[in-house]
Scaffold this active site. Structure first.
Site: not given
Ligand code: BES
Ligand code: ZN
Length: 660
Positions: A325, A349-350, A353, A372, A427, A435
Site C-alpha cells: 500500500e 485492499h491496497e 490501506h 491488516e 516477517d 488479516y
Molecule cells: N501491507 C501488506 C503486505 C505486507 C504485510 C508486507 C506485512 C509486509 C509485512 C499488503 O497490504 C497486503 O496485505 N497484501 C496482501 C493482499 C491481500 C490480502 C489482498 C498480499 O500481498 O497478499
Molecule cells: Zn494489507
C-alpha cells in the site's frame, strides 16, 4: 522519556503490582507511579488521550517498539531529503540522506537510527545556514533481526544531519532484476519493499511505524529508465534520468518506496493510472479500471481520500507480495491480472490501506492487525458495493476457511491478535491471523452494533487518529469509550478479550454462509456419490471463487482417478488463473498427482509471490518428492526476492538455515 526510563517504569509498575496494588483505587494513590505515567503519556505524541479512570498499574511494555533502536522518545525524525544515484551495475543506492529532527528532550545528545547492511561513509551536522560540519558517529555490530544501530552525536542548536551512505546488493528491502528477469528483457528493474523492517536496508532511518516523516527525493537513474516513488509523481515527467519527488504528508518509514525500470504510464481516470512495463500496461489498465469507483465508494463510507492521486505500479512477477500500500502508488503483483477482474479485491485492499494503515497506523508490529484486519474489513465492504453481497460473502468465506485451516498448524501464540513477538522478525510471524481474525472481529462488532452505528464509529476512529499511530491497548480504550460503553449491553469485555488476547478463534466468530458455495458442495457430494457426472455440473456459470471453493473442499484423500477425471474435464493444470492454479497444484502435490509437474515447475520459476509459492514448497517438502522441490528451487531462487529467498531457504534447506 527514553526506552531505558520506560523499561524502568515498567519494572516499577511490576514491583507495585507485586506489592499488592492490584486494586486500581489503591494504585491511584501511588503518587510516584502516577507522575511518571503521566510523563510517558505526554512524551508519546501518538498516544490516544488516556481516560481519567485508567488503572495506574499496568504493563506499559506495549508502548515499546522492540524492532527499532531509535531513541524516538528523545529525538524524533520529522523530514527526510534523499539524494541518491541508482547504480544498477553495483546494485547500490548511493548518495546521502538529510535527516531533520525535533528534540523531545532538550538535552538530547544523540540521534539513534536503524540501518541494515548500509555502508556509512561520513556523517555531518547541518546548521541553520546549511553549513556542514563533521559529526561523530558509531555503527554497532549487526544483529540478524534488527540490523546495526547507528548513533550520531548531535551538535547543540542544530537540527539536521547528513548521512553519506550506500546500500549493498544484499539489501533485504530491495530487489535488483537483470534485463532477462523483466518482461521487456532490455532494461534492468529495481524496486523496494520496506514493510515491515526493511526501510533501514536502503535508508538510515528511525524505522518504527510510530515515527512519521515527510520526504523529498532527488533520484538519478540511467537516462532511459523511469523512477517512481510513494510520493507526488508527475504523470508526464520528462524521461531524463533525473527525477524529483515530494511527499508532503507525514508517513511512517515503512511506506517510503521506490521503483525504477522501463516504465510507461497509462491513465485510467482523473486521479488513477498504471505505471508498468509495456507488456502489462493495457491489460492492467483494463483489469483495474474500477479503481476510481473504488475510491468513490470508500470515500462515501469512510471520508475523503486524502492523498491526491492513486496510481498502481505493476511489478515483475518476482514481487514477493500481492500488493503493498505505498501511499499514492500501490505496488501490485502482475499475478492478479486474470482477465476477468476476479482478483481485484487486491486493489480494494491496497486502496483501503489509504485509511487503515497509511492514515491510522499500527504503532508497533505487534499491532499489525490494526492495519491488516481493518483493511481486510474495508476491502470486503468495497467489494460488496462494487459488485454485490454474494461476491463479498464468497471472498469472505474463502478467507475464513483459509484462516481455519491455517490456525491448525500455527504456533498457538501466533493466533493471538495482539501478538507477542519477543524480538522475532515480524516477517517470521506473518500469517492470515491479523488479516482474517482481525476482519472477523470487526464483522462481529458490526453485527452486534448494526452497520450504521459501526460505520459511524469507524469514521470517527479514522478522523480522530488521522496521521497518527496507535497500539492495541490504546485502541481498546478508544473502542470502550466510543462504542462498547456508549451502547451498553451489546458486547462484553470478556468477548473483547477473547478476540484480542486469546489464542485460536472464538467459537462465536461469525461464519459467512454463501448459497453459491452450498450449491458447489452439493454438486461435489453428488459427483462422489456417482449421482452426477462432471459434465453435468453447471460449472460454466461458476466464478473463480466457486472454483476455488470447489478445489479447496475436495476430499483430502481424493483418488488419482478422480484427479485425472477432473483435470481431463476442466483442464485445471493449465488454468491461467493463478489462484485456481495454486489451489489445484497444492492438491496435486498432496495427492502425488505428478502429471502437474511440468506446470508446477513453470509456476514456481515464473512467480515469486510468497503467498502463492510458499505453500507449494511446504507441500512438496512434506512428500517423498523433496528432490523435486530442491531441484526446482535451485533454478528459481536467483529470480526470487531476498524476502522470498529467506522464507523458502528455511523450508527447502532447513539444516543449512540452522547452520547459518
Ligand atoms: N501491507 C501488506 C503486505 C505486507 C504485510 C508486507 C506485512 C509486509 C509485512 C499488503 O497490504 C497486503 O496485505 N497484501 C496482501 C493482499 C491481500 C490480502 C489482498 C498480499 O500481498 O497478499
Ligand atoms: Zn494489507
Amino acid at each position: 522519556m527514553n526506552k531505558q526510563a520506560l523499561k524502568s517504569l515498567v519494572a516499577l509498575a511490576l514491583v507495585v503490582a507485586l506489592f499488592g496494588c492490584q486494586d486500581s483505587e489503591t494504585a491511584k494513590e501511588q503518587p510516584i507511579v502516577e507522575e511518571v505515567k503521566t510523563e510517558v503519556v505526554q512524551a508519546d505524541k501518538n498516544s490516544a488521550e488516556l481516560e481519567k479512570d485508567t488503572p495506574v498499574v499496568e504493563d506499559l511494555s506495549y508502548l515499546i517498539d522492540e524492532h527499532s533502536y531509535a531513541n524516538k522518545d528523545e529525538v524524533v525524525l520529522t523530514h527526510i531529503d534523499l539524494d541518491l544515484d541508482v547504480l544498477f551495475d553495483k546494485k547500490q543506492l548511493k548518495g546521502y540522506a538529510d535527516l531533520s529532527f525535533s528534540r523531545l528532550e532538550d538535552d538530547a545528545k544523540t540521534l539513534v537510527l536503524d540501518t541494515r547492511d548500509l555502508t556509512i561513509h561520513k556523517v555531518s551536522s547541518i546548521n541553520s545556514d546549511g553549513i556542514e560540519s563533521a559529526a561523530e558517529f558509531e555503527l554497532a555490530a549487526r544483529d540478524d533481526v534488527m540490523g546495526s544501530k547507528l548513533t550520531i552525536q548531535l551538535k547543540d542548536g542544530e537540527d539536521k544531519v547528513r548521512v553519506y551512505y550506500n546500500s549493498n546488493p544484499q539489501a533485504s528491502g530491495l530487489q535488483w532484476l537483470t534485463p532477462e528477469q523483466t518482461a521487456g528483457k532490455k532494461e534492468p528493474f529495481m524496486f523496494s519493499q520496506a514493510q515491515a523492517i526493511h526501510a533501514r536496508s536502503f535508508i538510515p532511518v528511525q524505522d518504527s511505524p510510530d515515527v512519521r516523516v515527510t520526504y523529498k527525493a532527488n533520484i538519478r537513474t540511467p537516462k532511459q529508465l523511469l523512477a517512481v516513488m510513494s510520493a507526488f509523481n508527475e504523470p508526464d515527467t520528462e524521461l531524463d534520468g533525473d527525477y524529483h519527488f515530494d511527499m508532503p504528508q507525514a508517513i511512517p518509514p515503512y511506506l517510503i518506496a521506490i521503483g525504477v525500470g522501463d516504465l510507461k504510464f497509462k491513465p485510467m481516470s482523473k486521479r488513477t493510472g498504471i505505471y508498468s512495463e509495456q507488456a502489462y500496461l493495457d491489460a492492467a489498465a483494463k483489469e483495474f479500471e474500477d479503481t476510481e469507483e473504488m475510491i468513490d465508494i470508500t470515500e462515501k463510507m469512510y471520508g475523503p481520500y486524502l492523498w491526491g492521486r492513486y496510481d498502481l505500479l505493476i511489478l515483475p512477477p518476482s514481487f514477493p507480495f500481492g500488493g503493498m500500500e505505498n501511499p499514492r502508488l500501490s505496488f501490485i503483483t502482475p499475478t492478479v491480472i486474470a482477465g476477468d477482474k476476479s482478483l481485484i479485491n487486491l486493489i480494494a485492499h491496497e486502496l483501503a490501506h489509504s485509511w487503515s494503515g497509511n492514515l491510522v497506523t499500527n504503532a508497533t508490529w505487534r499491532d499489525l492487525w490494526l492495519n491488516e484486519g481493518f483493511t481486510s474489513y474495508v476491502e470486503n465492504r468495497i467489494m460488496e458495493e462494487l459488485f454485490d453481497t454474494d461476491r463479498a460473502i464468497m471472498e469472505n468465506a474463502l478467507s475464513v476457511q483459509g484462516l481455519r485451516d491455517q490456525v491448525k498448524s500455527l504456533p498457538e501464540g501466533d493466533t493471538v491478535l495482539h501478538i507477542t513477538l519477543d524480538g522475532r522478525d515480524p516477517d517470521d510471524a506473518f500469517s492470515g491471523v491479523p488479516y482474517t481474525k482481525g476482519q472477523m472481529f470487526l464483522v462481529f462488532l458490526e453485527q452486534r452494533f448494526g452497520r450504521e452505528t459501526f460505520d459511524a464509529f469507524l469514521n470517527e476512529y479514522f478522523s480522530d487518529h488521522a496521521f497518527k499511530s496507535l497500539t492495541t491497548p490504546e485502541f481498546e480504550k478508544y473502542l470502550a469509550k466510543h462504542l462498547i460503553n456508549k451502547y451498553p449491553g451489546k458486547v462484553t469485555q470478556a468477548e473483547i478479550n477473547e478476540w484480542l488476547h486469546n489464542p485460536m478463534l472464538p467459537d462465536f466468530m461469525p461464519n459467512p454462509q454463501s448459497d453459491a458455495f452450498a450449491n458447489v458442495d452439493t454438486a461435489t457430494t453428488e459427483w462422489f456419490a456417482g449421482d452426477l457426472s462432471l459434465r453435468d455440473i453447471a460449472t460454466d456459470t461458476w466464478s473463480i471463487h466457486e472454483w476455488l471453493h470447489f478445489i479447496n473442499n475436495l476430499p483430502a484423500d481424493i483418488s488419482l482417478e478422480k484427479m485425472s477425471e477432473l483435470d481431463n474435464t476442466y483442464n485445471l493444470t493449465t488454468s491461467t488463473n493463478n489462484e485456481v492454479a495454486h489451489a489445484w497444484l497444492k492438491l496435486a502435490i498432496n495427492r502425488g498427482y505428478d502429471l502437474v509437474n511440468t506446470r508446477l515447475e513453470d509456476y514456481l520459476i515464473s512467480i515469486g509471490r510468497r503467498k502463492l509459492i510458499v505453500p507449494l514448497y511446504k507441500a512438496l517438502m512434506d512428500t517423498d518428492n523433496k528432490s523435486f522441490a530442491k531441484r526446482v528451487y535451485a533454478i528459481a531462487r536467483p529470480g526470487y526476492h531476498p524476502l522470498a529467498q529467506g522464507t523458502i531457504d528455511a523450508i527447502v534447506n532447513p539444516t543449512l538455515e540452522a547452520e547459518n
